[in-house]
Design an enzyme around this catalytic site. Structure first.
Site, PDB file in Angstrom:
ATOM      1  N   PHE A   1     -12.018  -6.664  13.297  1.00 47.54           N
ATOM      2  CA  PHE A   1     -10.996  -7.280  12.510  1.00 47.54           C
ATOM      3  C   PHE A   1     -10.514  -6.325  11.668  1.00 47.54           C
ATOM      4  O   PHE A   1     -11.475  -5.522  11.085  1.00 47.54           O
ATOM      5  CB  PHE A   1     -11.375  -8.549  11.928  1.00 47.54           C
ATOM      6  CG  PHE A   1     -10.323  -8.954  10.957  1.00 47.54           C
ATOM      7  CD1 PHE A   1      -9.226  -9.640  11.271  1.00 47.54           C
ATOM      8  CD2 PHE A   1     -10.699  -8.919   9.644  1.00 47.54           C
ATOM      9  CE1 PHE A   1      -8.209 -10.006  10.685  1.00 47.54           C
ATOM     10  CE2 PHE A   1      -9.680  -9.642   8.723  1.00 47.54           C
ATOM     11  CZ  PHE A   1      -8.204 -10.028   9.252  1.00 47.54           C
ATOM     12  N   GLN A   2      -9.234  -6.128  11.597  1.00 47.04           N
ATOM     13  CA  GLN A   2      -8.641  -4.922  10.511  1.00 47.04           C
ATOM     14  C   GLN A   2      -9.380  -3.550  10.973  1.00 47.04           C
ATOM     15  O   GLN A   2      -9.623  -2.601   9.742  1.00 47.04           O
ATOM     16  CB  GLN A   2      -8.849  -5.286   9.122  1.00 47.04           C
ATOM     17  CG  GLN A   2      -7.958  -6.441   8.789  1.00 47.04           C
ATOM     18  CD  GLN A   2      -7.837  -6.630   7.301  1.00 47.04           C
ATOM     19  OE1 GLN A   2      -8.584  -6.398   6.548  1.00 47.04           O
ATOM     20  NE2 GLN A   2      -6.548  -7.379   7.276  1.00 47.04           N
TER      21      GLN A   2
ATOM     22  N   MET B   1      24.352   8.685   2.968  1.00 46.31           N
ATOM     23  CA  MET B   1      24.317   9.930   3.620  1.00 46.31           C
ATOM     24  C   MET B   1      24.681   9.911   4.989  1.00 46.31           C
ATOM     25  O   MET B   1      25.131  10.648   5.788  1.00 46.31           O
ATOM     26  CB  MET B   1      23.052  10.639   3.353  1.00 46.31           C
ATOM     27  CG  MET B   1      22.811  12.133   3.706  1.00 46.31           C
ATOM     28  SD  MET B   1      24.195  12.988   2.776  1.00 46.31           S
ATOM     29  CE  MET B   1      23.406  13.578   1.157  1.00 46.31           C
TER      30      MET B   1
ATOM     31  N   LYS C   1     -17.614  -0.472   5.364  1.00 45.67           N
ATOM     32  CA  LYS C   1     -17.938  -1.369   4.351  1.00 45.67           C
ATOM     33  C   LYS C   1     -19.492  -1.255   4.066  1.00 45.67           C
ATOM     34  O   LYS C   1     -20.002  -1.451   2.941  1.00 45.67           O
ATOM     35  CB  LYS C   1     -17.654  -2.604   5.038  1.00 45.67           C
ATOM     36  CG  LYS C   1     -17.817  -3.624   3.658  1.00 45.67           C
ATOM     37  CD  LYS C   1     -17.358  -5.090   4.346  1.00 45.67           C
ATOM     38  CE  LYS C   1     -17.478  -6.054   3.024  1.00 45.67           C
ATOM     39  NZ  LYS C   1     -16.683  -7.306   3.528  1.00 45.67           N
TER      40      LYS C   1
ATOM     41  N   GLU D   1       0.753  -1.262   0.158  1.00 45.28           N
ATOM     42  CA  GLU D   1      -0.053  -0.068  -0.139  1.00 45.28           C
ATOM     43  C   GLU D   1       0.838   1.275   0.085  1.00 45.28           C
ATOM     44  O   GLU D   1       0.212   2.323  -0.678  1.00 45.28           O
ATOM     45  CB  GLU D   1      -1.074  -0.074   1.042  1.00 45.28           C
ATOM     46  CG  GLU D   1      -1.944  -1.049   0.979  1.00 45.28           C
ATOM     47  CD  GLU D   1      -1.733  -2.313   1.691  1.00 45.28           C
ATOM     48  OE1 GLU D   1      -2.680  -3.118   1.685  1.00 45.28           O
ATOM     49  OE2 GLU D   1      -0.409  -2.498   2.174  1.00 45.28           O
TER      50      GLU D   1
END
Length: 589
Positions: free
Chosen positions: A129-130, A498, A179, A67
């Site tokens: 959940f999630q 760096m 949802k 993602e």
């Protein structure tokens, strides 16, 4: 009433009350906003949305492998085109994985809309959940965010999201959709034609009186300087900036984010300024008597220590669309809040009408001083004995080969980013795509993928390091699936360069965890992903490798350039120092 009119009215009435699922309304909103690409990754909370995407064919969905890369790719697309980039992720870990991409876009003021899935409304707050608090998590790193609790609000919310993302000082906007909201059928009366937001009305037009004051200061300056940042590119004002600089004949500099706003090949351009800027750009910043700051924010990497910067008296004019950026780090004398393009147009018109002309003698003396600084040739580097590849040489060679082609350069973050900014001379806007404010490693490949989809006929090179490139290396798979043949130039010095440079200079050479000890075989890795891999170990092979990579127009090519592990980026201003207190090379250490 005629029958046809009755039928027409009935049809219009039916259309006005047609029922659509929330997900279908979302797709219609994206179509109305002329979205062509959306980068995303499916999951439970967004399955209704993915089902709606399956039933349409005007927007191409690009399936990334992580993602974070979805947001970066949409961000790269937005930077190169000026359009709003759009990403879609699921709830919970989908959102948390996207956070780095959202923060990257926020720091650089990139217009984006990120659509996130959420657990059903009745489950919010129950540790479903999630589930995560998307609005809470993203609040500090977005321009605005929305939680849509009713599908009937979806069309108007999307209209607001796009309006907020692209207007004023641009930025990312998150739209969190539970949802059940994406599934529910509601009456749909069409996408709103306009949006009214009482609390959000960014000023576009600059104050005429302030612009006149600025004009007076500018035209009577003895040592004028024009300092510009990413705001010039964001408001598509490069042409106006070029007109103003050429009319006045004043020296000009760009920040890292502003490169390409004024042509790097023009004599009036003093190079990039700041921590790794040129001697002439930094000295002019410190010693000018009138500074015109355009779409820039005086950040720490540009002016160094504010106390040191304030030592010299100078008058500062600051043009910015965001009033909160003005006098935030440096007190300015003439603030002008407005869109850079509009303000510059007004300023140009006033310069043309003005009877006052710049003082030619003073300007000549100022240019003589600048040319004295320029003679230091601070970008000169030791080419070595020809037995090892110098990273600067790779960038210079690439620039010489592609400067007349339609080319976009992305980079990751670190030494390679600075060498790309210093040695690739950008003459056009929106050609240099990198993470400035947040300094995010891993953006290079996703940025390049997003640009290549938007600009399939252009050449897209990603200049990266062996550290950064591994952060989103899995997107090589996406490049193959969606046929985005980018060219990757990895300046592989076997160090987190760096970090190593700072450890050498500030930590007496204690190289704590900056050496990359178990690197993959990048040639085999590229081939495993279905691409072309090249290992380049000798300076004489640099140009032939680049030429061969360019010849392979329809293939992604990974070039592993084995570069000098001891090379440092100079000039360099150490943390806490002023911008004229520069290290110019290893002899200063």
């Amino acid at each position: 009433m005629e029958l046809s009119k009755v039928e027409h009215a009935a049809a219009a009435d039916a259309a006005a009350t047609s029922e659509l699922r929330g997900a279908e309304i979302l797709v219609k909103a994206l179509q109305a906003e002329n979205v062509k690409y959306i980068w995303g990754y499916p999951g439970g909370a967004v399955l209704h949305i993915y089902d709606a995407f399956f039933k349409q064919d005007t927007i191409q969905h690009v399936l990334v492998r992580h993602e974070q890369a979805a947001v970066h790719a949409a961000d790269g697309y937005a930077r190169a085109t000026g359009d709003v980039g759009v990403a879609l992720v699921t709830s919970g870990p989908g959102v948390t994985n996207a956070v780095t991409g959202i923060a990257t876009a926020y720091m650089d003021s990139i217009p984006m809309v990120i659509i996130t899935g959420q657990v059903p409304t009745h489950a919010i707050g129950l540790d479903a959940f999630q589930e995560c608090d998307t609005v809470g998590i993203t609040r500090p790193i977005v321009k605005h965010n929305f939680l849509v609790k009713d599908a009937r609000d979806l069309a108007e919310t999307m209209k607001k999201a796009f309006h907020i993302a692209r207007s004023g000082r641009p930025g990312p906007v998150v739209v969190d959709i539970p949802k059940d909201v994406s599934f529910k059928k509601v009456p749909y009366a069409g996408y709103p034609a306009s949006v009214e937001m009482r609390s959000y009305n960014p000023v576009r037009k600059g104050h005429g009186g302030q612009i006149r004051k600025a004009l007076q200061l500018l035209l009577t300056a003895k040592r004028p300087y024009i300092y510009t940042g990413g705001g010039v590119l964001l408001s598509n004002a490069s042409a106006e900036l070029r007109t103003l600089v050429d009319m006045l004949g004043y020296p000009c500099t760009n920040t890292l984010m502003g490169l390409g706003a004024y042509p790097a090949s023009d004599r009036k351009f003093l190079g990039m300024l700041g921590m790794h800027g040129t001697v002439e750009a930094n000295n002019a910043m410190q010693n000018c008597d009138v500074l015109l700051a355009v779409g820039a924010r005086f950040d720490d990497r540009v002016i160094g220590n504010p106390k040191h910067f304030a030592q010299n008296e100078r008058k500062i004019i600051h043009i910015d669309i965001d009033p909160s950026s003005i006098s935030k780090r440096v007190k300015v004398d003439i603030p002008i809040v407005g869109d850079v393009k509009e303000v510059l147009n007004e300023l140009i018109a006033m310069v043309k009408e003005s009877t006052i002309k710049p003082d030619g003698n003073a300007l000549g003396a100022w240019w003589d001083t600048i040319e004295g600084w320029r003679k230091r040739d601070c970008m000169k580097y030791n080419p070595g004995k020809g037995d090892v590849i110098k990273p600067q040489f790779v960038v210079e060679t690439l620039w010489n080969m592609t400067k007349d082609a339609d080319t976009y350069i992305t980079s990751d973050v670190g030494q390679h980013q600075m060498w790309a900014a210093q040695y690739y001379k950008f003459d056009e806007p929106r050609r240099w795509i990198n993470s400035g404010g947040l300094g995010t490693m891993g953006v290079g490949i996703p940025y390049a993928m997003g640009i290549k989809l938007a600009k399939p006929e252009s050449e897209v090179f990603c200049i990266t390091g062996e550290g950064s490139v591994q952060m989103c290396i899995q997107e090589l798979s996406t490049c193959l699936q969606y046929n985005t043949p980018i060219k990757i130039c990895a300046l592989n010095n076997r160090y987190l360069g760096m970090v190593r440079q700072w450890q050498e200079i500030d930590y007496e050479g204690r190289y704590s965890h900056s050496y990359m000890d178990a690197l993959p075989n990048f040639v085999k890795l590229a081939e495993a992903y279905g691409h072309v891999g090249m290992l380049i170990e000798r300076p004489e092979d640099v140009e032939p490798a680049l030429r061969e990579a360019r010849r392979l127009k329809d293939r992604t090519v990974f070039m592993d350039f084995r570069t000098d592990p001891t090379e440092n980026v100079f000039p360099m201003v150490q943390a806490g120092k002023g911008i004229t207190e520069m290290l110019l090379g290893s002899e200063d250490l």
